[in-house]
Design an enzyme around this catalytic site. Structure first.
Site, PDB file in Angstrom:
ATOM      1  N   TRP A 127       5.578   0.005  -0.731  1.00  0.00           N
ATOM      2  CA  TRP A 127       6.020   0.313   0.628  1.00  0.00           C
ATOM      3  C   TRP A 127       6.817  -0.866   1.186  1.00  0.00           C
ATOM      4  CZ3 TRP A 127       2.957  -0.862   5.544  1.00  0.00           C
ATOM      5  CH2 TRP A 127       3.561  -0.268   6.660  1.00  0.00           C
ATOM      6  N   ASP A 208      -4.604  -0.439  -0.305  1.00  0.00           N
ATOM      7  CA  ASP A 208      -4.034   0.224   0.872  1.00  0.00           C
ATOM      8  C   ASP A 208      -4.315   1.720   0.724  1.00  0.00           C
ATOM      9  OD1 ASP A 208      -2.629   1.091   3.050  1.00  0.00           O
ATOM     10  OD2 ASP A 208      -0.701   0.244   2.452  1.00  0.00           O
TER      11      ASP A 208
HETATM   12  C1  LMR Z   1       6.436   5.469   5.762  1.00  0.00           C
HETATM   13  O1  LMR Z   1       6.329   4.844   4.715  1.00  0.00           O
HETATM   14  O2  LMR Z   1       7.419   6.194   6.021  1.00  0.00           O
HETATM   15  C2  LMR Z   1       5.321   5.422   6.771  1.00  0.00           C
HETATM   16  O3  LMR Z   1       4.276   4.653   6.284  1.00  0.00           O
HETATM   17  C3  LMR Z   1       5.781   4.993   8.110  1.00  0.00           C
HETATM   18  C4  LMR Z   1       6.181   3.562   8.180  1.00  0.00           C
HETATM   19  O4  LMR Z   1       5.724   2.891   9.102  1.00  0.00           O
HETATM   20  O5  LMR Z   1       6.972   3.094   7.356  1.00  0.00           O
END
Ligand code: LMR
Length: 395
Positions: A127, A208
């Site tokens: 992420w 996570d």
């Molecule tokens: C995402 O990955 O789109 C979500 O977790 C929202 C974010 O805050 O990035």
């Protein structure tokens, strides 16, 4: 004063939200930010949440502070939701946080107090906000092999081989389920091996868990964490209720700490509370109050589980439909991996040029690298338009 600042680039996922809103094209498709949408393109308030809100509105008598750890019933509820019937739950402590991201930040700040020399290893890819959070806490970050960009599956052998070289100076970030951004899941046997390596070599697991219930089931999505719990002395988990309760803007999350002994877990808890006090003091109450009420009222809990199952089934069905449509249109199995992924995301592995072409030429908004939120596809018409756009930019 502020003229000393250099301008900073906007977060790519947040930026995409703004660009999508501004786009006047009526046929635009939002497969960007990870927000669940129904078949009409809405992100509705879940019925169980609405009922709980009414009940809280009618019965709450004060808005006085709750405390640094938030609502302790909520914290226990999160331990139960994630660990089920596990028999050494006395080694776990939980603290309510502002969202899953708040949990990541708090846990990182807490860990930095005693492990500043360690490196945090994240999956390649992970992420987009993981590394900024860890770096902000002061950690050095590195990545371990994860996604095979050809097959869109996890390179488990390479991953395990890298993890086997890590030890006491390392912290390993794992996605509990529904990997963001790839959608590719670790197999149960790989979880076992990761847990064995952590136990043997001493690297510290940091999980996570943002999508419990969006992959296969509430229990199955927590199985990786439960496997770790069976084998390692200590670990931490950042959990979020943004997605599975649809409480995005209420900021409901939880930082969980597993100690070697209950006393060790108490030490972690007291330190994380000190970090919370010097960060934002006390977490917001409303969303956690809703989760607590839902989970501890049998009728509301049953309704929530049914709604969550419906959401998951919509995602699974869209995955199958997208794969079927693309197979039919391309006469190839190139996109079949979409069906096998889990959670909201699949990483299509597109170049910058291709994601830009999707946006500019086809009004399809996907995150860099071609991460799509499959739940953003509204109906058959959008599914077809999305498939045509994807084929156009990749052929
Ligand atoms: C995402 O990955 O789109 C979500 O977790 C929202 C974010 O805050 O990035």
């Amino acid at each position: 004063m502020f003229s000393k600042f250099e301008p900073t680039p906007e977060d790519p996922i947040i930026k995409l939200v703004g660009l999508f809103k501004k786009d006047p094209r009526p046929n635009k498709i939002d497969v960007g930010i990870g927000v669940f949408k129904d078949n009409d393109g809405n992100t509705p308030i879940m019925e169980s949440v609405r009922l709980a809100e009414t009940r809280i509105h009618e019965t709450q008598t004060t808005k006085a502070y709750v405390g640094l750890a938030g609502d302790e019933n909520f914290n226990q509820t999160m331990i139960d939701l994630i660990f089920g019937e596990h028999d050494s739950k006395d080694r776990i402590r939980a603290v309510q946080t502002p969202g899953g991201c708040g949990a990541l930040r708090l846990l990182s700040d807490m860990l930095f107090r005693i492990a500043s020399e360690r490196t945090i290893w994240g999956s390649d890819p992970t992420w987009g906000n993981h590394y900024p959070v860890f770096r902000q806490a002061g950690f050095n970050v590195e990545s371990y092999p994860y996604l095979n960009r050809e097959t869109k599956t996890v390179k488990e052998d390479e991953m395990l081989s890298k993890l086997s070289q890590l030890g006491q100076n390392d912290i390993v970030l794992l996605h509990g389920c529904c990997h963001n951004p790839s959608g590719a899941e670790l197999s149960p046997s790989a979880w076992e091996e990761v847990a064995d390596l952590a136990a043997k070599n001493g690297f510290f697991p940091y999980v996570d868990l943002a999508y419990q219930g969006f992959g296969n089931s509430l229990d199955q999505d927590a199985q990786g964490i439960r496997t770790l719990m069976d084998k390692v002395e200590s670990m931490v988990i950042a959990a979020s209720c943004s997605k599975n309760f649809g409480l995005y803007r209420e900021r409901v999350g939880c930082a969980l700490m597993v100690g070697k002994t209950p006393g060790e877990a108490d030490l972690a808890r007291s330190n994380i509370l000190t970090v919370a006090r010097s960060s934002y003091s006390m977490p917001p109450d409303h969303g956690a109050g809703l989760v607590n009420l839902i989970m501890n009222t049998p009728s509301l809990r049953a309704s929530w589980e049914a709604e969550l199952t419906e959401m998951r089934n919509r995602i699974l069905s869209l995955r199958k439909q997208a794969s079927d449509v693309l197979r039919e249109k391309t006469n190839s199995e190139r996109w079949d991996f979409i069906e096998h992924h889990r959670g909201m995301f699949s990483l299509l592995v597109l170049s910058e040029e291709q994601t830009n072409a999707l946006m500019h030429e086809h009004a399809v908004y996907a995150v860099a690298g071609g991460r799509i939120n499959i739940a953003g596809l509204r109906n058959d018409e959008q599914l077809n338009a999305f498939a045509d756009a994807l084929i156009s930019v990749t052929s």
